[in-house]
Design a protein around this motif. Structure first.
Motif, mmCIF file in Angstrom:
data_model
loop_
_atom_site.group_PDB
_atom_site.id
_atom_site.type_symbol
_atom_site.label_atom_id
_atom_site.label_comp_id
_atom_site.label_asym_id
_atom_site.label_seq_id
_atom_site.Cartn_x
_atom_site.Cartn_y
_atom_site.Cartn_z
ATOM 1 N N CYS A 56 29.587 18.374 16.764
ATOM 2 C CA CYS A 56 30.992 18.324 16.349
ATOM 3 C C CYS A 56 31.083 17.592 15.016
ATOM 4 C CB CYS A 56 31.840 17.596 17.390
ATOM 5 S SG CYS A 56 31.895 18.417 18.995
ATOM 6 N N GLY A 57 31.898 18.136 14.108
ATOM 7 C CA GLY A 57 32.074 17.506 12.814
ATOM 8 C C GLY A 57 32.975 16.287 12.902
ATOM 9 N N PRO A 58 32.995 15.456 11.854
ATOM 10 C CA PRO A 58 33.844 14.263 11.847
ATOM 11 C C PRO A 58 35.333 14.622 11.860
ATOM 12 C CG PRO A 58 32.849 14.625 9.686
ATOM 13 C CD PRO A 58 32.199 15.590 10.624
ATOM 14 N N LYS A 59 36.155 13.644 12.237
ATOM 15 C CA LYS A 59 37.605 13.835 12.302
ATOM 16 C C LYS A 59 38.306 13.449 10.994
ATOM 17 C CE LYS A 59 37.472 15.240 16.540
ATOM 18 N NZ LYS A 59 37.684 16.691 16.830
ATOM 19 N N GLU A 60 37.544 12.993 10.025
ATOM 20 C CA GLU A 60 38.082 12.639 8.715
ATOM 21 C C GLU A 60 37.351 13.424 7.637
ATOM 22 O OE1 GLU A 60 40.622 10.716 8.076
ATOM 23 O OE2 GLU A 60 40.947 10.031 10.137
ATOM 24 N N PRO A 61 38.040 13.779 6.536
ATOM 25 C CA PRO A 61 39.463 13.531 6.272
ATOM 26 C C PRO A 61 40.359 14.427 7.132
ATOM 27 C CG PRO A 61 38.550 14.889 4.545
ATOM 28 C CD PRO A 61 37.398 14.507 5.428
ATOM 29 N N GLN A 62 41.643 14.117 7.110
ATOM 30 C CA GLN A 62 42.582 14.867 7.927
ATOM 31 C C GLN A 62 42.731 16.306 7.442
ATOM 32 O OE1 GLN A 62 46.292 12.724 7.911
ATOM 33 N NE2 GLN A 62 45.604 11.226 9.424
ATOM 34 N N LEU A 63 43.081 17.183 8.372
ATOM 35 C CA LEU A 63 43.406 18.563 8.007
ATOM 36 C C LEU A 63 44.684 18.577 7.172
ATOM 37 C CD1 LEU A 63 42.739 20.457 11.357
ATOM 38 C CD2 LEU A 63 41.380 20.606 9.263
ATOM 39 N N TRP A 64 44.739 19.501 6.230
ATOM 40 C CA TRP A 64 45.926 19.692 5.386
ATOM 41 C C TRP A 64 46.743 20.791 6.046
ATOM 42 C CZ3 TRP A 64 49.050 21.945 1.571
ATOM 43 C CH2 TRP A 64 49.560 21.075 0.591
ATOM 44 N N LEU A 65 47.811 20.425 6.721
ATOM 45 C CA LEU A 65 48.562 21.386 7.542
ATOM 46 C C LEU A 65 49.875 21.788 6.863
ATOM 47 C CD1 LEU A 65 47.893 19.776 11.039
ATOM 48 C CD2 LEU A 65 46.693 21.693 9.943
ATOM 49 N N LYS A 66 49.732 22.349 5.672
ATOM 50 C CA LYS A 66 50.887 22.863 4.932
ATOM 51 C C LYS A 66 50.576 24.267 4.442
ATOM 52 C CE LYS A 66 52.233 18.253 3.254
ATOM 53 N NZ LYS A 66 52.511 17.432 2.051
ATOM 54 N N ARG A 67 51.602 24.976 4.050
ATOM 55 C CA ARG A 67 51.419 26.343 3.555
ATOM 56 C C ARG A 67 50.938 26.316 2.098
ATOM 57 N NH1 ARG A 67 55.971 26.897 0.560
ATOM 58 N NH2 ARG A 67 57.703 25.519 1.110
ATOM 59 N N MET A 68 50.438 27.454 1.640
ATOM 60 C CA MET A 68 49.885 27.559 0.298
ATOM 61 C C MET A 68 50.928 27.240 -0.774
ATOM 62 S SD MET A 68 46.755 28.377 -0.886
ATOM 63 C CE MET A 68 46.067 29.546 0.281
ATOM 64 N N GLY A 69 52.180 27.665 -0.551
ATOM 65 C CA GLY A 69 53.230 27.391 -1.527
ATOM 66 C C GLY A 69 53.409 25.906 -1.774
ATOM 67 N N ALA A 70 53.293 25.103 -0.720
ATOM 68 C CA ALA A 70 53.412 23.651 -0.860
ATOM 69 C C ALA A 70 52.246 23.090 -1.668
ATOM 70 C CB ALA A 70 53.472 22.995 0.515
ATOM 71 N N LEU A 71 51.054 23.657 -1.469
ATOM 72 C CA LEU A 71 49.892 23.222 -2.245
ATOM 73 C C LEU A 71 50.086 23.549 -3.729
ATOM 74 C CD1 LEU A 71 46.966 22.144 -2.390
ATOM 75 C CD2 LEU A 71 46.187 24.493 -1.989
ATOM 76 N N ILE A 72 50.606 24.739 -4.013
ATOM 77 C CA ILE A 72 50.835 25.141 -5.408
ATOM 78 C C ILE A 72 51.792 24.160 -6.093
ATOM 79 C CG2 ILE A 72 51.735 26.954 -6.920
ATOM 80 C CD1 ILE A 72 51.028 28.953 -4.629
ATOM 81 N N ASP A 73 52.896 23.863 -5.434
ATOM 82 C CA ASP A 73 53.888 22.958 -6.013
ATOM 83 C C ASP A 73 53.350 21.534 -6.120
ATOM 84 O OD1 ASP A 73 55.650 25.082 -6.196
ATOM 85 O OD2 ASP A 73 56.614 24.645 -4.270
ATOM 86 N N ASP A 74 52.603 21.103 -5.113
ATOM 87 C CA ASP A 74 52.017 19.762 -5.110
ATOM 88 C C ASP A 74 51.048 19.598 -6.275
ATOM 89 O OD1 ASP A 74 51.407 17.193 -3.434
ATOM 90 O OD2 ASP A 74 49.442 18.039 -3.900
ATOM 91 N N ARG A 75 50.204 20.590 -6.503
ATOM 92 C CA ARG A 75 49.224 20.490 -7.591
ATOM 93 C C ARG A 75 49.899 20.580 -8.956
ATOM 94 N NH1 ARG A 75 47.458 18.520 -3.975
ATOM 95 N NH2 ARG A 75 45.452 18.805 -2.957
ATOM 96 N N ALA A 76 51.006 21.315 -9.058
ATOM 97 C CA ALA A 76 51.735 21.379 -10.324
ATOM 98 C C ALA A 76 52.278 20.006 -10.695
ATOM 99 C CB ALA A 76 52.871 22.389 -10.231
ATOM 100 N N VAL A 77 52.740 19.254 -9.702
ATOM 101 C CA VAL A 77 53.260 17.902 -9.932
ATOM 102 C C VAL A 77 52.120 16.945 -10.278
ATOM 103 C CG1 VAL A 77 54.377 15.908 -8.854
ATOM 104 C CG2 VAL A 77 55.283 18.215 -8.469
ATOM 105 N N GLN A 78 51.023 17.037 -9.538
ATOM 106 C CA GLN A 78 49.919 16.089 -9.716
ATOM 107 C C GLN A 78 49.110 16.346 -10.983
ATOM 108 O OE1 GLN A 78 47.274 15.425 -6.462
ATOM 109 N NE2 GLN A 78 48.878 14.977 -4.986
#
Length: 574
Positions: free
Chosen positions: A9-31
């Motif tokens: 079994c793999g480690p439990k960290e880092p946490q899973l990213w449980l958001k949709r792709m659109g949220a990732l696109i907007d998040d990376r545009a800000v960052q």
């Protein structure tokens, strides 16, 4: 957990990213904003994270204006180009799964894939390198609208400048299509509504794969699948915003799209796609001019790059690591990469399309022995086991079938519940497992060793080839009575297609060139046999080696073929 059993079994960290792709696109545009996200030197295009976010919205709004709705499939057949990224991100925003279509498809294979995935919109290059795809587009268009063979297909968007005659499905130029998404006030509300319906477990991508029968199946991969696979693969490469990734593998494959683009995108790095199809000179040029720090590829790509660098004396300045997948990497190749490219440590990944794709990966901290003889340890939030023929977990160090579980499992095969149930099965504890069909061994330290393939899969330079479809094609030739296809070892590609043939009585033997051309006419050039063995020839044998039940013993034929090829002078090979 019993550490004597082949269950990890793999480690439990880092946490899973449980958001949709659109949220990732907007998040990376800000960052990341004005930082370079993607570079396409061959198109003279360089896009920032902010520009990609804006352009993905334009694409999404154009799709909505055409009438696409949540769940409608969008296909793309093209080389590595900036439009590929925009289509993928635009479709992801509004819940339209993007079907990535293999560049090597013949028109008939393309039509079959589009039909099976019920695409309503297709983006299509008119050329990939010097290969003209006008015939592919005409096959999709048909002579009337709608095309009776593709009743779901409404529109084709051309990525080139060619025009097409009236009749059949409408073909629209890319810029004309995207201009429909430029209206700010008119379409913003519809985009927001569409995005609100998308959830992380929605299908974002369909990738075609096949079983040993060669029948095409489309793996349904979700936002959660791809984003987290990208997160963990990028983490293994230790990507940061300072990295520049050079990515020759194609985006119609998980290697280019997920391990390449999405891994770089998730970690705020820049990624360079040197050309629309693999061109070693452009790859080397991109590494040097863009000052790449990471290089991706199958072993044959690294070998080609080494040849160019050895001839020219060129050496990358910042290249620190590479990621290889598709076939084993020898210690000798690793040593050459270290000496010529300056890469101290390489990573090896293992997986399959149905696991989005990586399930095991080595670490930059691994010793050379583990880094070259294993495929590493299982990813975080994933598990793996090796089982025997009746499903029991075997002890560590013993061979069996590899099964994987966790966040990375596909949702299933598109509209194919029967095939899904064949490979995805729950155990006695209700845990869902993907049965890979690969033979493996897990050692005492939890590293996986891929020891063979239970399926008769041929991996040619990282591309999966299934013997059955080639055998079926060969059997339609009037001069061939019986055919069996196996993988033959090859120094450059790892494996190539070899075929054992029995001549039909009273027929003249076709030339090797005729056989190759006959196969490639329907199945693509990479599936044409490189080695052809006729029953009755010296060393081949008079009959196919078979089991008592009449099945071909392919392992025997592989041994015969490898021995004969090893004996043959180089000039005698195709």
């Amino acid at each position: 957990m019993d550490f004597n059993l082949a269950l990890v079994c793999g480690p439990k960290e880092p946490q899973l990213w449980l958001k949709r792709m659109g949220a990732l696109i907007d998040d990376r545009a800000v960052q990341s904003g004005d930082r370079t996200a993607v570079v396409f030197p061959w198109q003279s295009v360089r896009l920032s994270y902010s520009q990609l976010a804006d352009r993905s919205k334009i694409m999404a709004k154009a799709m909505l204006k055409m009438g696409l709705q949540h769940g409608d499939c969008v296909g793309i057949m093209a080389g590595n180009c900036y439009q590929y990224i925009e289509v993928f991100l635009g479709g992801a925003r509004i819940g339209c799964p993007v079907v990535v279509l293999n560049n090597t498809y013949t028109p008939a294979e393309l039509e079959n894939a589009v039909s099976r995935s019920s695409c309503k919109l297709i983006f299509h290059a008119t050329n990939i390198g010097s290969r003209n795809l006008h015939g592919h587009i005409e096959a999709l268009r048909g002579r009337h609208y709608p095309n009776p063979a593709l009743p779901d297909l409404r529109r084709i968007v051309s990525l080139g400048l060619e025009t097409f005659q009236d009749g059949g499905i409408e073909v629209q130029l890319y810029n004309a299509f995207t201009s429909n998404g430029l209206s700010e006030s008119e379409n913003n509300s519809s985009l927001e509504q569409a995005e609100s319906r998308v959830i992380p477990e929605d299908v974002v991508n369909l990738q075609f794969t096949s079983g040993t029968t060669g029948s095409p199946k489309a793996a349904m991969l979700t936002h959660t699948n791809l984003i987290n696979n990208a997160q963990f693969v990028g983490r293994a490469m230790r990507l940061t915003p300072e990295d520049v990734v050079c990515c020759p593998p194609p985006m119609f494959h998980c290697f280019g799209l997920v391990m390449g683009f999405l891994a770089s995108y998730f970690h705020g790095s820049s990624i360079v796609f040197p050309s629309d199809y693999f061109n070693v000179d452009k790859v080397v040029d991109a590494i040097l001019k863009e000052d790449a720090t990471v290089l991706l590829g199958v072993p044959t790509m690294y070998m080609a790059g080494l040849e160019v660098m050895a001839k020219t004396g060129q050496r990358p300045r910042r290249l620190r690591t590479g990621l290889a997948s598709g076939s084993p990497v020898s210690q000798d190749l690793m040593n050459q990469i270290r000496t010529t490219m300056g890469v101290e440590k390489m990573l090896i990944a293992y997986g399959m399309t149905e696991t989005s794709p990586v399930s095991f990966i080595t670490s930059l901290d691994d010793c050379d022995q583990k880094g070259t003889t294993t495929v590493g340890r299982v990813l975080p939030h994933a598990a793996a086991k090796v089982i025997d023929a009746v499903g029991n977990i075997v002890p560590r160090g013993q061979r069996g079938e590899l099964c994987t579980s966790g966040f990375l499992l596909q949702k299933g095969y598109w509209r194919n519940e029967e095939k899904t149930k064949e490979v995805m099965r729950k155990d006695e504890n209700g845990v869902l497992w993907m049965h890979t069909g690969d033979e493996a061994m897990i050692d005492a330290e939890g590293y996986a060793h891929i020891t063979g393939r239970i399926k008769d899969l041929i991996i040619r330079g990282g591309e999966n080839i299934f013997p059955r479809e080639i055998e079926e094609r060969l059997m339609t030739h009037a001069s061939i009575f019986e055919a069996s296809v196996v993988g033959i070892k090859d120094e450059r590609y790892g494996e190539v297609v070899g075929c054992f043939l029995k001549l039909s009585e009273g027929c003249q033997r076709p030339t090797e060139q005729e056989i190759m051309q006959f196969v490639s006419e329907k199945l693509g050039r990479h599936k044409a046999p490189k080695h052809i063995f006729w029953l009755g020839d010296a060393g081949v044998g008079e009959e196919f080696p078979k089991t008592g039940s009449g099945k071909h013993q392919k392992h025997v034929m592989r041994d015969i073929g490898n021995r004969l090829v090893g004996m043959a002078p180089v000039k005698a090979r195709l």
